[in-house]
Design a protein around this motif. Structure first.
Motif, PDB file in Angstrom:
ATOM      1  N   TYR A   1      43.550 -56.752 -12.701  1.00 30.52           N
ATOM      2  CA  TYR A   1      42.180 -57.204 -12.922  1.00 30.52           C
ATOM      3  C   TYR A   1      42.194 -58.340 -13.942  1.00 30.52           C
ATOM      4  CZ  TYR A   1      40.174 -53.306 -10.396  1.00 30.52           C
ATOM      5  OH  TYR A   1      39.807 -52.429  -9.400  1.00 30.52           O
TER       6      TYR A   1
ATOM      7  N   TYR B   1      39.730 -60.652 -16.534  1.00 31.40           N
ATOM      8  CA  TYR B   1      38.447 -60.725 -17.228  1.00 31.40           C
ATOM      9  C   TYR B   1      38.429 -61.961 -18.129  1.00 31.40           C
ATOM     10  CZ  TYR B   1      37.819 -55.802 -15.963  1.00 31.40           C
ATOM     11  OH  TYR B   1      37.689 -54.613 -15.272  1.00 31.40           O
TER      12      TYR B   1
ATOM     13  N   PRO C   1      33.596 -58.761 -22.246  1.00 28.25           N
ATOM     14  CA  PRO C   1      34.431 -59.242 -21.137  1.00 28.25           C
ATOM     15  C   PRO C   1      33.666 -59.227 -19.812  1.00 28.25           C
ATOM     16  CG  PRO C   1      35.603 -57.636 -22.477  1.00 28.25           C
ATOM     17  CD  PRO C   1      34.162 -57.578 -22.897  1.00 28.25           C
TER      18      PRO C   1
ATOM     19  N   LEU D   1      38.847 -66.046 -24.123  1.00 26.38           N
ATOM     20  CA  LEU D   1      40.016 -65.166 -24.083  1.00 26.38           C
ATOM     21  C   LEU D   1      40.075 -64.591 -22.678  1.00 26.38           C
ATOM     22  CD1 LEU D   1      42.251 -63.903 -25.839  1.00 26.38           C
ATOM     23  CD2 LEU D   1      40.637 -62.106 -26.456  1.00 26.38           C
TER      24      LEU D   1
ATOM     25  N   PHE E   1      41.745 -61.909 -20.220  1.00 19.71           N
ATOM     26  CA  PHE E   1      42.497 -60.665 -20.196  1.00 19.71           C
ATOM     27  C   PHE E   1      42.954 -60.342 -18.781  1.00 19.71           C
ATOM     28  CE2 PHE E   1      42.160 -58.971 -24.356  1.00 19.71           C
ATOM     29  CZ  PHE E   1      40.900 -59.260 -24.854  1.00 19.71           C
TER      30      PHE E   1
ATOM     31  N   ILE F   1      46.176 -50.790 -13.931  1.00 19.68           N
ATOM     32  CA  ILE F   1      45.643 -49.431 -13.823  1.00 19.68           C
ATOM     33  C   ILE F   1      46.731 -48.468 -13.382  1.00 19.68           C
ATOM     34  CG2 ILE F   1      43.849 -48.001 -12.822  1.00 19.68           C
ATOM     35  CD1 ILE F   1      42.298 -50.399 -12.115  1.00 19.68           C
TER      36      ILE F   1
ATOM     37  N   THR G   1      42.554 -45.504 -15.523  1.00 20.11           N
ATOM     38  CA  THR G   1      42.142 -46.208 -16.736  1.00 20.11           C
ATOM     39  C   THR G   1      42.767 -47.587 -16.766  1.00 20.11           C
ATOM     40  OG1 THR G   1      41.992 -44.121 -17.915  1.00 20.11           O
ATOM     41  CG2 THR G   1      42.218 -46.116 -19.250  1.00 20.11           C
ATOM     42  N   GLN G   2      41.985 -48.576 -17.128  1.00 22.08           N
ATOM     43  CA  GLN G   2      42.502 -49.938 -17.219  1.00 22.08           C
ATOM     44  C   GLN G   2      43.102 -50.172 -18.601  1.00 22.08           C
ATOM     45  OE1 GLN G   2      40.069 -53.102 -15.748  1.00 22.08           O
ATOM     46  NE2 GLN G   2      39.335 -51.923 -14.010  1.00 22.08           N
ATOM     47  N   TYR G   3      44.340 -50.612 -18.606  1.00 24.92           N
ATOM     48  CA  TYR G   3      45.020 -50.985 -19.838  1.00 24.92           C
ATOM     49  C   TYR G   3      45.132 -52.498 -19.861  1.00 24.92           C
ATOM     50  CZ  TYR G   3      46.074 -46.074 -20.406  1.00 24.92           C
ATOM     51  OH  TYR G   3      45.953 -44.715 -20.559  1.00 24.92           O
ATOM     52  N   PHE G   4      44.732 -53.053 -20.995  1.00 25.35           N
ATOM     53  CA  PHE G   4      44.639 -54.498 -21.103  1.00 25.35           C
ATOM     54  C   PHE G   4      45.881 -55.114 -21.718  1.00 25.35           C
ATOM     55  CE2 PHE G   4      40.236 -55.629 -20.054  1.00 25.35           C
ATOM     56  CZ  PHE G   4      39.697 -54.360 -19.906  1.00 25.35           C
ATOM     57  N   GLY G   5      46.192 -56.325 -21.258  1.00 26.20           N
ATOM     58  CA  GLY G   5      47.196 -57.123 -21.930  1.00 26.20           C
ATOM     59  C   GLY G   5      46.619 -57.718 -23.198  1.00 26.20           C
ATOM     60  N   PRO G   6      47.437 -58.434 -23.959  1.00 33.87           N
ATOM     61  CA  PRO G   6      46.983 -58.994 -25.236  1.00 33.87           C
ATOM     62  C   PRO G   6      46.043 -60.180 -25.072  1.00 33.87           C
ATOM     63  CG  PRO G   6      49.216 -59.681 -24.774  1.00 33.87           C
ATOM     64  CD  PRO G   6      48.852 -58.703 -23.714  1.00 33.87           C
TER      65      PRO G   6
END
Lengths: 110, 119
Positions: free
Chosen positions: A33, A35, A43, A88, A90, A94, A98-103
């Motif tokens: 994903y 954003y 976001p 920014l 992102f 998944i 749950t979505q885990y975001f990069g930096p």
């Protein structure tokens, strides 16, 4: 555990230039994903991929395009950059529900 | 379309005390997920806690807990024993249960609540 990797972390471009942002999701996970988060904003969803196919599309400008490759990494291509594209960006992966975001990649357009 | 509302743009709390951040959402779906994400000054988005709508039991993660009221469409976050490191922007987010309802897995975020922790 391996996390989401994004590159570059910072990018400075001039107006009307082109930028390419890369995302490497959590290993062996096939969903990405993208954003966009403007200054002081929440976001906003741009686009998503599942098994290398576009699965959903948000308010992504026509100047932007994205794809997911055979190794599941994804690239967001942004052309004819405008000042308002400074944000920014992102990428999220998944592994479960749950979505885990990069930096994030911080893009500045001058 | 689903919407998420965080009515408190800013909140402050004394260190070691408890604070509750509010979130309401609007949806016609019956199955979905709700999340709280923390965004510190580094701007990394960090998952704090998640709640499945079909579960009546409120989720808890150490000092963080939620009060999920499905009928009222409310999902507040309680932070106990607040620490200086809790200072951040907190975003409430909604996600459809895509596989069961044909919706999208994208996250819909609220505008965020900036939490300040005073020593």
């Amino acid at each position: 555990a391996a996390g989401v990797i994004q590159s570059p972390r910072h990018l400075i471009k001039e107006k009307r230039e082109t930028a390419t942002l890369k995302c490497y999701p959590i290993p062996r996970h096939d969903t990405v994903y993208w954003y966009q988060q403007g200054p002081g904003q929440d976001p906003q969803f741009l686009i998503s991929f599942y098994e290398k196919m576009q699965s959903d599309k948000g308010s992504i400008p026509d100047r932007f395009s994205a794809q997911q490759f055979s190794d599941y990494h994804s690239e967001l291509n942004m052309s004819s950059l405008e000042l308002g594209d400074s944000a920014l960006y992102f990428c999220a992966s998944i592994p479960t529900d749950t979505q885990y975001f990069g930096p994030g990649t911080r893009l500045t357009v001058l | 379309a689903q919407t998420v509302t965080q009515s408190q743009p800013e909140m402050s709390v004394q260190e070691a005390e408890t604070v509750t951040l509010s979130c309401t959402y609007d949806t016609s779906e019956s199955d979905y997920y709700l999340f709280w994400y923390k965004q510190p000054p580094s701007r990394q988005m960090i998952l704090v806690i998640r709640q499945e709508a079909y579960k009546q039991q409120n989720a808890t993660e150490n000092r963080f807990s939620v009060n999920f009221q499905k009928a009222a469409k409310s999902f507040s976050l309680k932070i106990s024993d607040s620490q200086l490191g809790d200072a951040a922007m907190y975003f409430c987010a909604y996600r459809s249960a895509w596989r069961t309802q044909g919706g999208s897995e994208k996250l819909v975020f609220g505008k965020g609540t900036k939490l300040t922790v005073n020593p």
